[in-house]
Motif scaffolding. Structure first.
Motif, PDB file in Angstrom:
ATOM      1  N   VAL A  27    -130.466 -29.336   0.530  1.00 54.26           N
ATOM      2  CA  VAL A  27    -130.171 -28.136   0.259  1.00 54.26           C
ATOM      3  C   VAL A  27    -128.984 -27.578   1.127  1.00 54.26           C
ATOM      4  O   VAL A  27    -129.207 -27.827   2.352  1.00 54.26           O
ATOM      5  N   PRO A  28    -127.980 -27.048   0.900  1.00 55.60           N
ATOM      6  CA  PRO A  28    -126.871 -26.497   1.729  1.00 55.60           C
ATOM      7  C   PRO A  28    -127.216 -25.356   2.254  1.00 55.60           C
ATOM      8  O   PRO A  28    -127.831 -24.373   1.881  1.00 55.60           O
ATOM      9  N   ASN A  29    -126.603 -25.264   3.733  1.00 52.92           N
ATOM     10  CA  ASN A  29    -126.612 -23.689   4.319  1.00 52.92           C
ATOM     11  C   ASN A  29    -128.006 -23.393   4.887  1.00 52.92           C
ATOM     12  O   ASN A  29    -128.093 -22.053   4.735  1.00 52.92           O
ATOM     13  N   ILE A  30    -129.001 -24.332   5.181  1.00 56.73           N
ATOM     14  CA  ILE A  30    -130.340 -23.675   5.415  1.00 56.73           C
ATOM     15  C   ILE A  30    -130.609 -24.244   6.770  1.00 56.73           C
ATOM     16  O   ILE A  30    -131.485 -23.824   7.462  1.00 56.73           O
ATOM     17  N   GLY A  31    -129.995 -25.100   7.398  1.00 60.61           N
ATOM     18  CA  GLY A  31    -130.018 -25.841   8.621  1.00 60.61           C
ATOM     19  C   GLY A  31    -131.400 -26.265   8.806  1.00 60.61           C
ATOM     20  O   GLY A  31    -132.057 -27.245   7.708  1.00 60.61           O
ATOM     21  N   HIS A  32    -132.453 -25.957   9.515  1.00 62.08           N
ATOM     22  CA  HIS A  32    -133.790 -26.361   9.829  1.00 62.08           C
ATOM     23  C   HIS A  32    -134.806 -25.271   9.209  1.00 62.08           C
ATOM     24  O   HIS A  32    -135.888 -25.511   9.468  1.00 62.08           O
ATOM     25  N   GLY A  33    -134.175 -24.369   8.695  1.00 64.84           N
ATOM     26  CA  GLY A  33    -135.187 -23.192   8.191  1.00 64.84           C
ATOM     27  C   GLY A  33    -135.451 -23.239   6.649  1.00 64.84           C
ATOM     28  O   GLY A  33    -135.444 -24.455   6.029  1.00 64.84           O
ATOM     29  N   PHE A  34    -135.831 -22.276   5.983  1.00 64.43           N
ATOM     30  CA  PHE A  34    -136.418 -22.095   4.469  1.00 64.43           C
ATOM     31  C   PHE A  34    -135.743 -20.721   4.057  1.00 64.43           C
ATOM     32  O   PHE A  34    -135.497 -20.041   4.736  1.00 64.43           O
ATOM     33  N   THR A  35    -135.875 -20.481   2.833  1.00 62.77           N
ATOM     34  CA  THR A  35    -135.451 -19.309   2.134  1.00 62.77           C
ATOM     35  C   THR A  35    -136.627 -18.943   1.249  1.00 62.77           C
ATOM     36  O   THR A  35    -137.510 -19.705   0.747  1.00 62.77           O
ATOM     37  N   PHE A  75    -143.022 -32.412  -3.245  1.00 61.75           N
ATOM     38  CA  PHE A  75    -141.975 -31.207  -3.461  1.00 61.75           C
ATOM     39  C   PHE A  75    -141.441 -31.386  -2.212  1.00 61.75           C
ATOM     40  O   PHE A  75    -142.018 -30.905  -1.029  1.00 61.75           O
ATOM     41  N   THR A  76    -140.184 -31.521  -2.059  1.00 61.60           N
ATOM     42  CA  THR A  76    -139.341 -31.742  -0.418  1.00 61.60           C
ATOM     43  C   THR A  76    -137.832 -31.022  -0.908  1.00 61.60           C
ATOM     44  O   THR A  76    -137.298 -31.314  -1.735  1.00 61.60           O
ATOM     45  N   ARG A  77    -137.794 -29.986   0.007  1.00 66.05           N
ATOM     46  CA  ARG A  77    -136.365 -29.499   0.192  1.00 66.05           C
ATOM     47  C   ARG A  77    -135.798 -29.962   1.760  1.00 66.05           C
ATOM     48  O   ARG A  77    -136.624 -29.404   2.714  1.00 66.05           O
ATOM     49  N   HIS A  78    -134.680 -30.311   2.084  1.00 70.21           N
ATOM     50  CA  HIS A  78    -134.296 -30.590   3.197  1.00 70.21           C
ATOM     51  C   HIS A  78    -132.972 -29.998   3.486  1.00 70.21           C
ATOM     52  O   HIS A  78    -132.077 -30.209   2.594  1.00 70.21           O
ATOM     53  N   VAL A 116    -141.114 -28.700   3.599  1.00 71.90           N
ATOM     54  CA  VAL A 116    -139.613 -28.217   3.696  1.00 71.90           C
ATOM     55  C   VAL A 116    -139.147 -28.636   5.157  1.00 71.90           C
ATOM     56  O   VAL A 116    -139.775 -28.227   6.363  1.00 71.90           O
ATOM     57  N   ASN A 117    -138.154 -29.451   5.275  1.00 72.44           N
ATOM     58  CA  ASN A 117    -137.414 -29.795   6.544  1.00 72.44           C
ATOM     59  C   ASN A 117    -138.356 -30.610   7.465  1.00 72.44           C
ATOM     60  O   ASN A 117    -138.347 -30.634   8.456  1.00 72.44           O
TER      61      ASN A 117
END
Length: 231
Positions: free
Chosen positions: A194-202, A160-163, A136-137
Motif C-alpha cells: 500500500v503506498p503512502n501509509i508508512g508504518h500506519g493504517f487507514t 489478509f496482509t497490507r504493508h 497490517v505492517n
C-alpha cells in the motif's frame, strides 16, 4: 476491564446477543500503543461480532505498552526474542481462556505492527486456536517457524496482509519474505503493498479487512481443537 485473565482488555458484546455463537474478533495493538488504539475503530466491523482488544503485557510509559522490545537498524528491527516468547505464551493462554469462556463460533485476529507480528506468531505455533489473521505492517519474527504439528494446519489458512510500500520500521523486503514464507506453507494469503501509509493504517484498510473477515467467517470451517503445548 480488569479480569483474572493474563492480559487486561476492553471489549464490546454482539449487538444481537440471542445465544447464538458468533465469530469473535481480537484486536492486537502495536509498539508504544495500547488497547484503545484499534478498539476505537470497532464501529468499522460487523456489530454482531463481539470484539476484544487486549493490552500488551510490557509497560513503556503512560498509555504505551509493548509485546517486545526491538532495536532499530538500517536493515530493519532486531527484536528481543525472550520478551516476544513470554508475550506469545501469555497471548496463547489468553486466547485459550477466551475460547473456553465465551465459546465463539470462530476466532479471528487483527494486528497492527507488533500486534500483526504477534498474530502471525499465533498462526505459526497454534493455528488450532484461530480461524483467520489480518496483519497490517507486521511480519513473522525470527524463531517462529511453524512446528511440525502446526504445519499441516497452515494449508489453506486465510491471511489478509497490507504493508506500507514506504514503511520505515519494517522495510518492504521483510514483508515480502513473510508473504513468501506463508505461501510456502500453503497459506491462502490476500497480500497487497500500500503506498503512502508508512508504518500506519487507514480506515479504508480496516474496512476492507472487515469485509474480508465476514467473507471468511461465512466460508471457513472451524478447525478442531488441539490442546498441545506451545512449542
Amino acid at each position: 476491564m480488569t479480569t483474572s485473565l493474563p492480559l487486561h482488555y476492553v471489549g464490546r458484546d454482539s449487538s444481537n446477543p440471542n445465544g447464538e455463537a458468533r465469530p469473535l474478533l481480537v484486536l492486537l495493538h502495536g509498539f508504544a500503543s495500547y488497547e484503545q488504539h484499534l478498539f476505537r475503530h470497532a464501529g468499522l466491523f460487523d456489530p454482531q461480532w463481539p470484539i476484544i482488544a487486549p493490552r500488551a503485557p510490557l509497560r513503556i510509559g503512560p498509555g504505551a505498552y509493548r509485546w517486545f522490545y526491538f532495536t532499530r537498524t538500517a536493515t530493519g528491527p532486531i527484536i528481543e526474542t525472550e520478551e516476544q516468547h513470554v508475550s506469545l505464551r501469555l497471548l496463547v493462554v489468553f486466547l485459550e481462556a477466551i475460547r473456553d469462556q465465551r465459546k465463539p463460533r470462530q476466532i479471528f485476529l487483527l494486528g497492527h505492527s507488533q500486534g500483526g507480528s504477534m498474530a502471525l506468531s499465533v498462526l505459526m505455533t497454534r493455528p488450532d486456536l484461530i480461524d483467520g489473521v489480518v496483519n497490517v505492517n507486521g511480519r513473522i519474527v525470527p524463531n517462529n517457524a511453524a512446528s511440525p504439528s502446526a504445519d499441516s494446519r497452515l494449508r489453506g489458512f486465510p491471511v489478509f496482509t497490507r504493508h506500507g510500500e514506504d514503511n520505515p520500521i519494517v522495510p518492504l523486503p521483510m514483508a515480502h519474505r513473510t508473504r513468501d514464507l506463508l505461501m510456502q506453507h500453503g497459506v491462502s494469503i490476500d497480500y497487497r503493498d500500500v503506498p503512502n501509509i508508512g508504518h500506519g493504517f487507514t480506515p479504508e484498510i480496516l474496512a476492507d479487512s472487515s469485509q474480508w473477515l465476514k467473507d471468511r467467517a461465512e466460508t471457513r470451517t472451524a478447525q478442531p481443537v488441539n490442546d498441545a503445548p506451545l512449542r
